[in-house]
Structure formats: structure tokens, C-alpha cells
Design an enzyme around this catalytic site. Structure first.
Site, mmCIF file in Angstrom:
data_model
loop_
_atom_site.group_PDB
_atom_site.id
_atom_site.type_symbol
_atom_site.label_atom_id
_atom_site.label_comp_id
_atom_site.label_asym_id
_atom_site.label_seq_id
_atom_site.Cartn_x
_atom_site.Cartn_y
_atom_site.Cartn_z
ATOM 1 N N HIS A 230 0.797 -1.373 0.045
ATOM 2 C CA HIS A 230 -0.138 -0.004 -0.034
ATOM 3 C C HIS A 230 0.843 1.323 0.178
ATOM 4 O O HIS A 230 0.620 2.055 -0.656
ATOM 5 C CB HIS A 230 -1.006 -0.107 1.306
ATOM 6 C CG HIS A 230 -1.783 -1.000 1.173
ATOM 7 N ND1 HIS A 230 -1.844 -1.991 2.298
ATOM 8 C CD2 HIS A 230 -3.083 -1.291 0.554
ATOM 9 C CE1 HIS A 230 -2.993 -2.961 2.042
ATOM 10 N NE2 HIS A 230 -3.704 -2.540 1.056
ATOM 11 N N GLY B 50 -3.005 -1.528 -7.577
ATOM 12 C CA GLY B 50 -1.947 -2.570 -7.662
ATOM 13 C C GLY B 50 -1.999 -3.520 -8.386
ATOM 14 O O GLY B 50 -3.260 -4.081 -8.648
ATOM 15 N N VAL C 281 4.393 -5.661 -4.966
ATOM 16 C CA VAL C 281 5.344 -5.643 -3.785
ATOM 17 C C VAL C 281 5.463 -6.842 -3.128
ATOM 18 O O VAL C 281 4.281 -7.467 -2.748
ATOM 19 C CB VAL C 281 5.160 -4.264 -2.815
ATOM 20 C CG1 VAL C 281 6.144 -4.407 -1.995
ATOM 21 C CG2 VAL C 281 5.152 -2.994 -3.656
ATOM 22 N N ARG D 75 -4.168 -10.079 3.931
ATOM 23 C CA ARG D 75 -4.640 -11.352 4.773
ATOM 24 C C ARG D 75 -3.482 -12.095 4.991
ATOM 25 O O ARG D 75 -3.491 -13.171 5.954
ATOM 26 C CB ARG D 75 -5.164 -12.094 3.673
ATOM 27 C CG ARG D 75 -6.595 -11.744 3.299
ATOM 28 C CD ARG D 75 -7.269 -12.437 2.272
ATOM 29 N NE ARG D 75 -8.875 -11.860 2.132
ATOM 30 C CZ ARG D 75 -9.116 -11.018 1.322
ATOM 31 N NH1 ARG D 75 -8.412 -10.560 0.385
ATOM 32 N NH2 ARG D 75 -10.603 -10.572 1.035
#
Ligand code: AMP
Length: 296
Positions: free
Chosen positions: A40, A152, A181, A192
Site C-alpha cells: 500500500h 496495485g 510488492v 490477509r
């Protein structure tokens, strides 16, 4: 960093921030569901480079969870998230409630057009999921009105659908996609992952190494065989259960029969590791004009 909980607050804070900068400010926007990690943060850093104001939203959108227990179990770490965002100088955190996002309730009637992209892979295993994603991204874009939206590559099908939706609805925003990433072993970072047992986390790197390995065999092994080999490899790992391994055309997301007929090829997978569903993908063949992607 300023935190806004309502649409009104958000608009006030945006106005204040642009006045402070004494210029017309471009806004980069990163919608998330929180439990933030370095994946993020990479999206935020890219947005900061390309915009004067960076806004991150954290909203666990109930309409995109086809599985109620997944929604309940979804990690919520707002305090830590705010600290992380603050530490990299994010301008604004938008933290709305469900009522703030859907003031008129959730309208099941509105259906988003995704040109068939929604039927493949995740769409087949998570009915209703992408309608929920379309609903929330459309609504957040309406609220935030950013110049650029950052998403992403980790959610390949998701950004593909949103790209379609933006064009289809003529939403005045530019989409930029940030490469996946990964941790030091190659596991794609995901909110998760915190729910993985240490044992499963230790084995999960096999997902990416298997996808990456396919590059070497594209000339010698058929698409179907490669998919079957990967499925067999994941199934053989104790406590792992693959849902799909699909080698697809990067534009249509439809499964392909052979590599030669396609310029843009991606392999996508979803694998259960215990009770945690992991998704990953790897671009096997890319055209030279992939302009959606932010360079690393
Ligand atoms: P989420 O909070 O999972 O909804 O993700 C918010 C955004 O971050 C989405 O656009 C994701 O694709 C992106 N994202 C999540 N994990 C990663 C990662 N490991 N690398 C790059 N982008 C990511």
C-alpha cells in the site's frame, strides 16, 4: 496528516490543503481496505511523486465480500494504519463509515458494465465481488474527485475492470498501476498474510516461484500443461488448495490456448493456504506500450 470521516470534512480538508499550497493542486488517490503494508505504501509513494495532494482511503467495503466470514475476519488496524500513513507524510486519510459511503443504502439495481472481464478467474469464484468493487470505486471517485487513481498489479483483474469502468463511464480520472510488492521470499504482500500460520507462510513463496518459472517453459511446454503442472504443485503442498491457475490474455483476461497468438499474457492464481485465500499473478509477456504501469 489530516483525517476526514465524512464527505463534508474531506472536501473542507482538501480545500484547506490546496489553499495552504497556494496553487491548483492535483490529487492522487489510493483506495484501500486498511491493514496497511508496504505494498500500500508503495502506491502512496508513487502518488506523492506525481501529485501535490495524496489521499488514502480506508474503507472495508461490505458489498465486495461474497463470503460473510471473510468480511468478519478481515483485519482492522486503523490506529497502526494512521501511524504508518503519517510516517510517510500522507496528506489526507479518508476514513468513512458505511452510511457515509452509501447514504441512500446499497442500491443493488445499479449494475456496472465490465465488458465481460468480470466473468473470468476471480469472477467465477467470487460471485458478486466485482459488482461490489465497481460500486465502491465509482462512489469513492465521485466523493474524492482525484486526478489520478493508483491501484496495485496485485489485483490484476480488479485494475483491469476499473480501467474498463473509467472508460465506459467516461470518469475524468487517470489510472496508474503499481507493480506487485513482495516480501524477501517472493510472497506478494497482502493484508490477509497476517492470518497465515507460520508454517503456511513459510511455504507460500512457492506460489510466486512457480508462476515465475513458467517464463522459462513458454517455448517448450503448452499452456494447458503449464497450468496443470502448477495446479498439481500447489495441490501437493500440505494444507494448500488451488482454486485456479489461469494463463490469460492480459487485455481480455480470457484463458489462452497458446502463447504465440498473444502480445500480452498474464498468469493469475488463487490458492487457499489453510483458511486464507491468496491471490497472485505474473506477467509472462508484455507489449512495449503498457502505459498503465508506473515504473519501479
Ligand atoms: P486492498 O487494501 O487489499 O483493497 O488494496 C488496496 C490497493 O493496494 C489495491 O489497489 C491493491 O491492488 C493494492 N495492493 C495490495 N497489495 C499490494 C502489493 N503487494 N503490491 C502492490 N499493490 C498492492
Amino acid at each position: 496528516m489530516q483525517i476526514a470521516n465524512t464527505v463534508e470534512e474531506l472536501h473542507r480538508v482538501i480545500l484547506e490543503t490546496s489553499k495552504r499550497d497556494k496553487k491548483v493542486s492535483s490529487i492522487g488517490f489510493i483506495p484501500t481496505m486498511g491493514a496497511l503494508h508496504h505494498g500500500h505504501l508503495q502506491l502512496i509513494k508513487k502518488a506523492q511523486k506525481e501529485n501535490e495532494i495524496t489521499i488514502c482511503s480506508i474503507f472495508v467495503n461490505p458489498t465486495q465480500f461474497n463470503d460473510e466470514s471473510d468480511l468478519i475476519k478481515y483485519p482492522r488496524t486503523e490506529k497502526e494504519d494512521a501511524l504508518l500513513l503519517e510516517s510517510i507524510n500522507t496528506d489526507i486519510l479518508f476514513l468513512p463509515t458505511v452510511v457515509e459511503v452509501y447514504p441512500n443504502g446499497i442500491n443493488e439495481e445499479i449494475k456496472f458494465e465490465f465488458g465481460g472481464l468480470e466473468n473470468e478467474m476471480e469472477g467465477a469464484f467470487r460471485p458478486g465481488h466485482f459488482q461490489g468493487v465497481g460500486q465502491v470505486v465509482n462512489r469513492l471517485l465521485e466523493i474524492v474527485q482525484p486526478d489520478t487513481l493508483y491501484m496495485g498489479q496485485k489485483d490484476f483483474q480488479q485494475f483491469s475492470l476499473i480501467n474498463y469502468m473509467i472508460k465506459d463511464r467516461k470518469i475524468p480520472v487517470r489510472l496508474r498501476v503499481v507493480p506487485i510488492v513482495r516480501d524477501e521470499n517472493g510472497l506478494a504482500l497482502s493484508s490477509r498474510n497476517v492470518r497465515l500460520t507460520p508454517d503456511n507462510k513459510g511455504k507460500a513463496h512457492i506460489i510466486y516461484s512457480t508462476l515465475k518459472e513458467m517464463e522459462q517453459f513458454m517455448e517448450s511446454i503448452s499452456v494447458h500443461e503449464l497450468q496443470n503442472m502448477a495446479m498439481a504443485k500447489f495441490s501437493a503442498i500440505d494444507d494448500f488448495k488451488p482454486e485456479y491457475v489461469t494463463i490469460a490474455d492480459g487485455y481480455s483476461l480470457k484463458p489462452i490456448e497458446n502463447f504465440q497468438d498473444h502480445y500480452y499474457v498474464v498468469v493469475c492464481t488463487a490458492v487457499w493456504a489453510g483458511d486464507v485465500r491468496l491471490i497472485d499473478n505474473h506477467i509472462l509477456k508484455a507489449p512495449s506500450d503498457l502505459d498503465l504501469f508506473v515504473k519501479n
